[in-house]
Design an enzyme around this catalytic site. Structure first.
Site, PDB file in Angstrom:
ATOM      1  N   CYS A  69      11.895 -35.600  17.376  1.00  0.00           N
ATOM      2  CA  CYS A  69      11.482 -34.746  16.170  1.00  0.00           C
ATOM      3  C   CYS A  69      12.752 -34.539  15.288  1.00  0.00           C
ATOM      4  CB  CYS A  69      11.110 -33.511  16.640  1.00  0.00           C
ATOM      5  SG  CYS A  69       9.344 -33.550  17.663  1.00  0.00           S
ATOM      6  N   LYS A  98       9.841 -38.910  14.596  1.00  0.00           N
ATOM      7  CA  LYS A  98       8.746 -38.078  13.881  1.00  0.00           C
ATOM      8  C   LYS A  98       9.404 -37.561  12.822  1.00  0.00           C
ATOM      9  CE  LYS A  98       4.716 -34.902  14.626  1.00  0.00           C
ATOM     10  NZ  LYS A  98       4.212 -34.482  15.806  1.00  0.00           N
ATOM     11  N   GLY A 153      -1.921 -28.879   9.954  1.00  0.00           N
ATOM     12  CA  GLY A 153      -3.625 -29.014   9.836  1.00  0.00           C
ATOM     13  C   GLY A 153      -4.034 -29.479   8.183  1.00  0.00           C
ATOM     14  N   GLY A 179      -1.498 -35.094  10.669  1.00  0.00           N
ATOM     15  CA  GLY A 179      -1.367 -33.895   9.837  1.00  0.00           C
ATOM     16  C   GLY A 179      -2.824 -33.901   9.139  1.00  0.00           C
ATOM     17  N   GLY A 180      -3.637 -33.024   9.785  1.00  0.00           N
ATOM     18  CA  GLY A 180      -4.912 -32.735   9.233  1.00  0.00           C
ATOM     19  C   GLY A 180      -6.146 -33.612   9.714  1.00  0.00           C
ATOM     20  N   THR A 202      -3.580 -29.786  15.650  1.00  0.00           N
ATOM     21  CA  THR A 202      -4.083 -28.611  14.838  1.00  0.00           C
ATOM     22  C   THR A 202      -5.799 -28.484  15.179  1.00  0.00           C
ATOM     23  OG1 THR A 202      -2.411 -28.236  13.211  1.00  0.00           O
ATOM     24  CG2 THR A 202      -4.470 -27.128  12.810  1.00  0.00           C
TER      25      THR A 202
END
Length: 319
Positions: A69, A98, A153, A179-180, A202
């Site tokens: 990360c 990431k 999210g 992401g989302g 998320t």
């Protein structure tokens, strides 16, 4: 970690993460239990080469891959690259990196990760630092850290999708979109932008683990309905289409099908150029939109909002 939907857009989370009070051995016990399921286990580690050196002996027996990360906004590519090189020396399994979009040139970071030996890029982690506000109480959320939070999210999907697009066209290694992702069509979009796979977090927190099978079924249904026989056919599809396409540089007004118009006024409300107006008596069958082509700048917003597709842009696929 503290997480909440308060102060965040629908389908999103605000999260504040500080160093865990639990020892690393506790986390590794969780990983070992997950490993017993038989599913591949990717262990996320961070953030510096020294951290990787200390954690590698604990993670090595369980990891099928490791994800480095790089979510601190004050990091430099060299810090990330050093962590990747350390991980490559510690692990025989694939090493992913990431990235996050914090005003960075993510393609340049991806190339630095590739040069350091990364086997794949994950784009992206949470976006931030962000601030959530509790207006009723007149205070920030997560006051313990002065309101510092990360956003994940649905709210960051378009940012993350752009990062995948840029990274996939810049490095030859796989890109994992993140992401989302909450629907099958989200997976389609990431794959079309060049992702080889996606991550879901998320949506699973908000809706539970059943979200994974639902997303999978939605993806398969979408593929069947659109004539895609395999995931390989989806991967990079939009990149290939863009390379084949001529770019429009002239103002082209939409085509208006008056018969399909239902008089909802949405297009008139959204047109900032005054190129659409309503004619006829409101709530009557003859109440229709009328296009004033000489005022139109061809932005296409009206066509994207029209619920009946009465407005269309020639040669442009609009949802």
């Amino acid at each position: 970690a503290q997480t909440g939907t308060a102060g965040a857009p629908r389908g999103s989370l605000l999260t504040n993460e500080t160093w865990s009070p639990r020892p690393a051995t506790d986390h590794l016990a969780d990983y070992m239990a997950a490993r017993e399921s038989g599913a591949p286990l990717i262990i996320s580690l961070g953030h510096t080469a020294e951290h990787i050196r200390l954690l590698a002996p604990l993670a090595r027996p369980s990891a099928d891959a490791v994800e480095i990360c790089t979510q601190f906004w004050d990091e430099e590519p060299a810090t990330m690259a050093a962590a990747v090189r350390q991980a490559k020396g510690e692990f025989a399994v694939p090493v992913w990196v990431k990235l996050t979009a914090l005003g960075r040139d993510v393609a340049a970071w991806a190339r630095a990760a590739l040069d350091a030996g990364a086997d794949a890029i994950v784009a992206t982690g949470g976006f931030g630092p962000c601030l959530g506000m509790d207006a009723d109480r007149g205070r920030v959320l997560f006051p313990e850290t002065g309101g510092h939070a990360w956003l994940s999210g649905a709210a960051i999907k378009n940012i993350a999708l752009r990062c995948v697009w840029d990274v996939a066209r810049s490095v030859p290694i796989p890109v994992i979109g993140c992401g989302g992702v909450a629907r099958g069509e989200d997976v389609v979009e990431y794959l079309m932008a060049g992702a080889s796979a996606v991550q879901v977090c998320t949506a699973a927190i908000l809706h539970g683990p059943r979200v994974f099978s639902r997303i999978e079924q939605e993806l398969l249904s979408w593929m069947d309905g659109h004539g895609f026989a395999s995931l390989d056919a989806l991967r990079g599809f939009a990149i290939r289409r863009l390379n084949e396409r001529q770019v429009r540089t002239q103002h082209v007004p939409p085509a208006l099908d008056e018969a399909a118009c239902i008089g909802c006024e949405i297009c008139v409300t959204s047109c900032v150029y005054g190129a659409l107006e309503m004619t006829g008596e409101r709530k009557s069958p003859g109440y229709k939109a009328r296009l004033l082509a000489e005022r139109c700048w061809g932005c296409g917003l009206c066509a994207t909002r029209c619920p009946t597709r009465a407005l269309r842009m020639a040669g442009v696929s609009l949802i």
